[in-house]
Write a protein that holds these residues in place. Structure first.
Motif, PDB file in Angstrom:
ATOM      1  N   ALA A   7       0.834  -1.254  -0.006  1.00 13.93           N
ATOM      2  CA  ALA A   7      -0.095  -0.042   0.084  1.00 13.93           C
ATOM      3  C   ALA A   7       0.989   1.213   0.095  1.00 13.93           C
ATOM      4  O   ALA A   7       1.974   1.197   0.610  1.00 13.93           O
ATOM      5  N   ARG A   8       0.324   2.416  -0.567  1.00 13.77           N
ATOM      6  CA  ARG A   8       0.993   3.752  -0.710  1.00 13.77           C
ATOM      7  C   ARG A   8      -0.081   4.463  -0.103  1.00 13.77           C
ATOM      8  O   ARG A   8      -0.970   4.668  -0.528  1.00 13.77           O
ATOM      9  N   SER A   9       0.275   5.413   0.701  1.00 13.80           N
ATOM     10  CA  SER A   9      -0.512   6.684   0.907  1.00 13.80           C
ATOM     11  C   SER A   9      -0.329   7.909   0.095  1.00 13.80           C
ATOM     12  O   SER A   9       0.839   8.109  -0.127  1.00 13.80           O
ATOM     13  N   ILE A  62      -9.902  20.724   8.777  1.00 14.97           N
ATOM     14  CA  ILE A  62     -11.281  20.052   8.565  1.00 14.97           C
ATOM     15  C   ILE A  62     -12.129  19.567   9.661  1.00 14.97           C
ATOM     16  O   ILE A  62     -13.137  19.204   9.193  1.00 14.97           O
ATOM     17  N   ASN A  63     -11.372  19.685  10.746  1.00 19.85           N
ATOM     18  CA  ASN A  63     -12.261  18.966  12.061  1.00 19.85           C
ATOM     19  C   ASN A  63     -12.798  17.670  11.826  1.00 19.85           C
ATOM     20  O   ASN A  63     -13.950  17.425  12.151  1.00 19.85           O
ATOM     21  N   ASP A  64     -11.793  16.920  11.484  1.00 24.30           N
ATOM     22  CA  ASP A  64     -12.439  15.519  11.010  1.00 24.30           C
ATOM     23  C   ASP A  64     -11.327  14.588  11.427  1.00 24.30           C
ATOM     24  O   ASP A  64     -10.161  15.070  11.900  1.00 24.30           O
ATOM     25  N   HIS A  65     -11.524  13.247  11.576  1.00 16.31           N
ATOM     26  CA  HIS A  65     -10.456  12.359  11.629  1.00 16.31           C
ATOM     27  C   HIS A  65      -9.368  12.535  10.551  1.00 16.31           C
ATOM     28  O   HIS A  65      -9.603  12.004   9.518  1.00 16.31           O
ATOM     29  N   SER A  66      -8.315  12.722  11.129  1.00 20.51           N
ATOM     30  CA  SER A  66      -7.092  13.260   9.971  1.00 20.51           C
ATOM     31  C   SER A  66      -6.065  12.380  10.257  1.00 20.51           C
ATOM     32  O   SER A  66      -5.027  12.520   9.890  1.00 20.51           O
ATOM     33  N   TYR A  67      -6.165  11.068  10.891  1.00 18.79           N
ATOM     34  CA  TYR A  67      -5.108  10.129  10.527  1.00 18.79           C
ATOM     35  C   TYR A  67      -5.288   9.517   9.385  1.00 18.79           C
ATOM     36  O   TYR A  67      -6.353   9.583   8.535  1.00 18.79           O
ATOM     37  N   PHE A 104       2.922   6.135  19.604  1.00 15.51           N
ATOM     38  CA  PHE A 104       3.010   7.353  19.720  1.00 15.51           C
ATOM     39  C   PHE A 104       2.513   8.088  18.419  1.00 15.51           C
ATOM     40  O   PHE A 104       2.647   7.550  17.455  1.00 15.51           O
ATOM     41  N   MET A 105       2.140   9.344  18.371  1.00 16.04           N
ATOM     42  CA  MET A 105       1.651   9.971  17.281  1.00 16.04           C
ATOM     43  C   MET A 105       2.424  11.182  17.019  1.00 16.04           C
ATOM     44  O   MET A 105       2.995  11.882  17.604  1.00 16.04           O
ATOM     45  N   VAL A 106       2.581  11.440  15.375  1.00 15.57           N
ATOM     46  CA  VAL A 106       3.262  12.570  14.895  1.00 15.57           C
ATOM     47  C   VAL A 106       2.315  13.362  14.136  1.00 15.57           C
ATOM     48  O   VAL A 106       1.398  12.805  13.400  1.00 15.57           O
ATOM     49  N   GLY A 111      -1.289  18.862   9.145  1.00 14.08           N
ATOM     50  CA  GLY A 111      -2.255  18.321  10.132  1.00 14.08           C
ATOM     51  C   GLY A 111      -2.569  16.770   9.972  1.00 14.08           C
ATOM     52  O   GLY A 111      -3.266  16.429  10.747  1.00 14.08           O
ATOM     53  N   HIS A 112      -1.943  16.096   9.106  1.00 12.65           N
ATOM     54  CA  HIS A 112      -2.293  14.864   8.787  1.00 12.65           C
ATOM     55  C   HIS A 112      -1.616  14.074  10.160  1.00 12.65           C
ATOM     56  O   HIS A 112      -0.601  14.767  10.614  1.00 12.65           O
ATOM     57  N   ARG A 113      -2.146  13.247  10.929  1.00  9.72           N
ATOM     58  CA  ARG A 113      -1.413  12.650  11.939  1.00  9.72           C
ATOM     59  C   ARG A 113      -0.988  11.200  11.503  1.00  9.72           C
ATOM     60  O   ARG A 113      -1.791  10.182  10.813  1.00  9.72           O
ATOM     61  N   ILE A 114       0.197  10.658  12.049  1.00 10.35           N
ATOM     62  CA  ILE A 114       0.671   9.405  11.813  1.00 10.35           C
ATOM     63  C   ILE A 114       0.710   8.616  13.064  1.00 10.35           C
ATOM     64  O   ILE A 114       1.386   9.147  14.114  1.00 10.35           O
ATOM     65  N   MET A 115       0.251   7.621  13.390  1.00 12.51           N
ATOM     66  CA  MET A 115       0.608   6.905  14.531  1.00 12.51           C
ATOM     67  C   MET A 115       1.444   5.698  14.304  1.00 12.51           C
ATOM     68  O   MET A 115       1.415   4.817  13.356  1.00 12.51           O
TER      69      MET A 115
END
Length: 129
Positions: A7-9, A62-67, A104-106, A111-115
């Protein structure tokens, strides 16, 4: 039968140069290819395609789930230390969770979040397996 291979993001970013610098300097990614408005990055088995989209609303607004990714790693505490040593500031400390992961999260410049998480042996996890 069909096989899912990898997979690629694909991420829309407002400032491609700032984002590429963040992923390379702070997270240790390398540039694989650059095209008009695109940069392809990788680190170990993780691949990212960053697209320059200056008019898009950033994930932070966007005030949404940004993971966008949950990346399983070996040596999560060592990775956290590496990021500290690289000067990364926008991330949390590793915590062991009841679902059997140490995480941990970055947060990226957009504003994208990576766990980042590592599987740990926990009684709660053993009960659910």
């Amino acid at each position: 039968m069909a096989e899912l291979k990898k997979a690629r993001s694909v991420l829309a970013v407002r400032d491609l140069r700032t984002s590429v610098a963040f992923y390379c300097e702070n997270l240790g990614f390398a540039i694989n290819a650059e095209f008009d408005g695109w940069c392809f990055l990788s680190r170990d088995g993780i691949q990212l395609m960053l697209g320059h989209c200056p008019d898009e609303i950033p994930a932070s607004q966007i005030n949404d789930h940004s993971y966008f990714a949950y990346i399983e790693v070996q040596g999560v505490d060592g990775l956290h230390k590496e990021f500290l040593d690289r000067g990364l500031k926008s991330f949390s400390a590793p915590e062991s969770k009841p679902w059997g992961m140490r995480e941990f999260m970055v947060t990226t410049p957009d504003g994208h979040r990576i766990m980042f998480g590592e599987d740990v042996d926990s009684p709660q996890r053993r009960r659910s397996d």
